[in-house]
Scaffold this active site. Sequence first.
Site, short mmCIF file in Angstrom:
data_model
loop_
_atom_site.label_atom_id
_atom_site.label_comp_id
_atom_site.label_asym_id
_atom_site.label_seq_id
_atom_site.Cartn_x
_atom_site.Cartn_y
_atom_site.Cartn_z
N ASP A 16 0.68 -1.18 -0.09
CA ASP A 16 -0.01 -0.04 0.05
C ASP A 16 0.90 1.34 0.02
O ASP A 16 1.94 1.37 0.51
CB ASP A 16 -0.89 -0.01 1.14
CG ASP A 16 -2.01 0.88 1.17
OD1 ASP A 16 -2.32 1.52 0.11
OD2 ASP A 16 -2.83 0.96 2.09
N ASN A 64 -11.11 -2.45 -5.37
CA ASN A 64 -10.28 -1.53 -6.16
C ASN A 64 -10.98 -1.25 -7.66
O ASN A 64 -10.36 -0.32 -8.30
CB ASN A 64 -8.84 -2.16 -6.10
CG ASN A 64 -8.20 -2.16 -5.28
OD1 ASN A 64 -7.02 -2.89 -4.95
ND2 ASN A 64 -8.08 -1.00 -4.21
C1 IPE Z 1 -5.27 -2.81 -0.35
O1 IPE Z 1 -5.17 -1.43 -0.37
C2 IPE Z 1 -5.60 -3.43 -1.56
C3 IPE Z 1 -4.38 -3.84 -2.08
C4 IPE Z 1 -3.03 -3.45 -1.57
C5 IPE Z 1 -4.44 -4.35 -3.37
P1 IPE Z 1 -6.10 -0.26 -0.57
O2 IPE Z 1 -5.43 0.97 -0.78
O3 IPE Z 1 -7.25 -0.43 -1.68
O4 IPE Z 1 -7.12 -0.19 0.74
P2 IPE Z 1 -7.79 0.73 1.69
O5 IPE Z 1 -8.95 1.40 0.77
O6 IPE Z 1 -6.85 1.81 2.12
O7 IPE Z 1 -8.46 0.44 2.76
C1 IPE Z 2 -1.43 0.10 -3.50
O1 IPE Z 2 -1.42 1.38 -3.40
C2 IPE Z 2 -1.68 -0.53 -4.87
C3 IPE Z 2 -2.91 -1.13 -5.02
C4 IPE Z 2 -4.06 -1.14 -4.42
C5 IPE Z 2 -3.29 -1.49 -6.31
P1 IPE Z 2 -2.47 2.68 -3.55
O2 IPE Z 2 -2.77 2.92 -4.83
O3 IPE Z 2 -3.50 1.89 -2.73
O4 IPE Z 2 -1.54 3.83 -2.96
P2 IPE Z 2 -2.24 4.71 -2.05
O5 IPE Z 2 -2.97 3.98 -0.64
O6 IPE Z 2 -3.53 5.45 -2.50
O7 IPE Z 2 -1.32 5.70 -1.64
MG MG Z 3 -4.06 2.37 -0.55
#
Ligand code: IPE
Ligand code: IPE
Ligand code: MG
Length: 231
Positions: A16, A64
């Site tokens: 994340d 997502n």
């Molecule tokens: C969790 O991260 C999903 C993945 C790493 C694929 P998100 O960024 O989607 O989670 P939330 O929305 O912060 O809980």
């Molecule tokens: C994790 O990084 C990757 C996926 C969930 C695919 P994020 O895209 O959630 O990055 P933040 O949380 O917005 O910084």
């Molecule tokens: Mg995220």
Amino acid sequence: MEQMSKLPTHVSIIMDGNGRWAKRLGKDRLEGHKEGVESVRACIELCVELKIKYLSIFAFSTENWGRPTSEIEGLWALMLKALRAELKTLMKNDVRLLFLGDISQLREELRAEIEHCKGETAQNKGTTLIVMLNYSGKWDIVQAANRFIKENPGKQLTPEEMDKYLVTAQIPEPDLLIRTSGEQRISNYMLWQSAYTEFYFTETLWPDFRKNEFRLALDAFSHRERRYGKV
Ligand code: IPE
Ligand code: IPE
Ligand code: MG
């Protein structure tokens, strides 16, 4: 550090912070995802070096899909590119690739590449890399329960039977779950499988999570005492 006494058999990572990494640098979110691929590469390398048997990574959650189409399309394109670019190295490092989640919803070109990578690496005996793709914990539990009911009419579902119907049936439960970027939540990941998993949270954003950061997490794990409800 390389002789760490208590290494996990299965490490799982909620990767994340890609978006925030990019934002900090004034870049597009996709640049963060791109840099995140480099972190995946580094973590696989360390697992290979330390002979860690299973590494699973949360690459795309069912939630997502709620992101802008341009970001989702960018993620698929990046994944396709990464798989094509990395297959040779994965073969050299004896890495077996698995993909768990509802792959059927992905576009044909990506599904074909996934099947190709799975087939090519199927006989590899080193680290198994499990890409959790279009996965969520609730989805997994429900699909397992539905399949059990269909295949065993009238029978009672037990925790042991449940284990056999989850998409993770062929891999052990994670010993260590790492989440980067400072968020301290499970975000509908392996809900059932993480019943006794050790959690490790770090403020580090995923694109900055490289071998040294990974070593810190493994070191922390080696000092945990796992009691499983006993004394
Ligand atoms: C969790 O991260 C999903 C993945 C790493 C694929 P998100 O960024 O989607 O989670 P939330 O929305 O912060 O809980
Ligand atoms: C994790 O990084 C990757 C996926 C969930 C695919 P994020 O895209 O959630 O990055 P933040 O949380 O917005 O910084
Ligand atoms: Mg995220």
